[in-house]
Design a protein around this motif. Sequence first.
Motif, PDB file in Angstrom:
ATOM      1  N   GLU A 165     -22.901 -30.282  20.222  1.00 54.01           N
ATOM      2  CA  GLU A 165     -22.605 -30.697  18.854  1.00 54.01           C
ATOM      3  C   GLU A 165     -23.384 -31.951  18.484  1.00 54.01           C
ATOM      4  O   GLU A 165     -23.821 -32.109  17.340  1.00 54.01           O
ATOM      5  N   ALA A 166     -23.593 -32.852  19.464  1.00 57.60           N
ATOM      6  CA  ALA A 166     -24.322 -34.092  19.173  1.00 57.60           C
ATOM      7  C   ALA A 166     -25.739 -33.791  18.712  1.00 57.60           C
ATOM      8  O   ALA A 166     -26.292 -34.490  17.854  1.00 57.60           O
ATOM      9  N   GLU A 167     -26.357 -32.743  19.277  1.00 56.17           N
ATOM     10  CA  GLU A 167     -27.714 -32.370  18.870  1.00 56.17           C
ATOM     11  C   GLU A 167     -27.719 -31.865  17.427  1.00 56.17           C
ATOM     12  O   GLU A 167     -28.623 -32.171  16.649  1.00 56.17           O
TER      13      GLU A 167
ATOM     14  N   LEU B  41     -11.670 -39.300   7.394  1.00 56.02           N
ATOM     15  CA  LEU B  41     -12.260 -38.229   6.597  1.00 56.02           C
ATOM     16  C   LEU B  41     -11.405 -36.977   6.666  1.00 56.02           C
ATOM     17  O   LEU B  41     -11.177 -36.316   5.633  1.00 56.02           O
ATOM     18  N   ARG B  42     -10.930 -36.618   7.850  1.00 58.04           N
ATOM     19  CA  ARG B  42     -10.120 -35.403   7.991  1.00 58.04           C
ATOM     20  C   ARG B  42      -8.870 -35.460   7.124  1.00 58.04           C
ATOM     21  O   ARG B  42      -8.445 -34.451   6.562  1.00 58.04           O
ATOM     22  N   VAL B  43      -8.279 -36.633   7.014  1.00 58.60           N
ATOM     23  CA  VAL B  43      -7.084 -36.785   6.185  1.00 58.60           C
ATOM     24  C   VAL B  43      -7.417 -36.468   4.722  1.00 58.60           C
ATOM     25  O   VAL B  43      -6.703 -35.702   4.054  1.00 58.60           O
ATOM     26  N   TYR B  44      -8.516 -37.023   4.216  1.00 53.84           N
ATOM     27  CA  TYR B  44      -8.877 -36.803   2.818  1.00 53.84           C
ATOM     28  C   TYR B  44      -9.325 -35.370   2.555  1.00 53.84           C
ATOM     29  O   TYR B  44      -9.047 -34.804   1.491  1.00 53.84           O
TER      30      TYR B  44
ATOM     31  N   PRO C 147     -17.207 -27.173  12.779  1.00 53.71           N
ATOM     32  CA  PRO C 147     -16.506 -27.943  13.822  1.00 53.71           C
ATOM     33  C   PRO C 147     -17.367 -29.011  14.480  1.00 53.71           C
ATOM     34  O   PRO C 147     -18.480 -28.742  14.926  1.00 53.71           O
ATOM     35  N   ALA C 148     -16.825 -30.237  14.499  1.00 50.71           N
ATOM     36  CA  ALA C 148     -17.442 -31.415  15.126  1.00 50.71           C
ATOM     37  C   ALA C 148     -18.740 -31.828  14.449  1.00 50.71           C
ATOM     38  O   ALA C 148     -19.421 -32.732  14.917  1.00 50.71           O
ATOM     39  N   VAL C 149     -19.092 -31.191  13.345  1.00 54.28           N
ATOM     40  CA  VAL C 149     -20.339 -31.528  12.652  1.00 54.28           C
ATOM     41  C   VAL C 149     -20.062 -32.103  11.269  1.00 54.28           C
ATOM     42  O   VAL C 149     -20.440 -33.228  10.947  1.00 54.28           O
TER      43      VAL C 149
END
Length: 231
Positions: A88-90, A199-202, A221-223
Amino acid sequence: MSGAGPRVLVIDDEAQIHRFLGPALAAAGYEPLRAETAAEGLRLAATRAPALVLLDLGLPDLDGKEALARLRAFSAAPVIVVSARDREAEKVAALDAGADDYVEKPFALAELLARIRAGLRRAAAAAGEPDPGGVVRLGLLEVDLGRRLARLAGEALKLTPREWELLVVLLKAGGRVVTQRQLLTAVWGPAHAEDAQYLRVYVGHLRQKLGPAAALLRTEPAVGYRLAEEG
């Protein structure tokens, strides 16, 4: 071998990728351009002005993310990273560096062609991007950018200023994935660039208010997130 349509530059050091994608792109109506190194890819991007670029990250002469940064210095063409790197980091690093989309190898040809069509549509839309007073419609959602109003099936949505800004950033991306860092920086500023939970909350609040149109707001996901009707 060449198609009659837009040029698609494939920058990849795997000969089998070119043997597979060249005919497939031509059959789909595109003009494929081939480069096996970053240097050759950047030269073709500068001299042949491709409509879209497919970029591998594992190039022999330069890391793909550095090649992307150099490409972005002179070209606004959509870039789809096509890579075997699945961390995911890539993905996040490539998207933050200016990529428009990311497809993992091995990939299905139908999916890649769909991503190419979507990238070209977004580029065409960006060329005639709505003015600040324009109205944008996406499914049941209608957003009046000039009046700062959002309606769902004709009914006004009561959004907080942050929810509105979040919606507009996603809307202006035209279906492109926006990373968490990009969203946090655009809406809350650089000091909050790592506040993913914030961010997830908003995003959760915005989804609740979108109701039956919540499926428009898609999670990578994760991005990050994207606002789009298509899958």
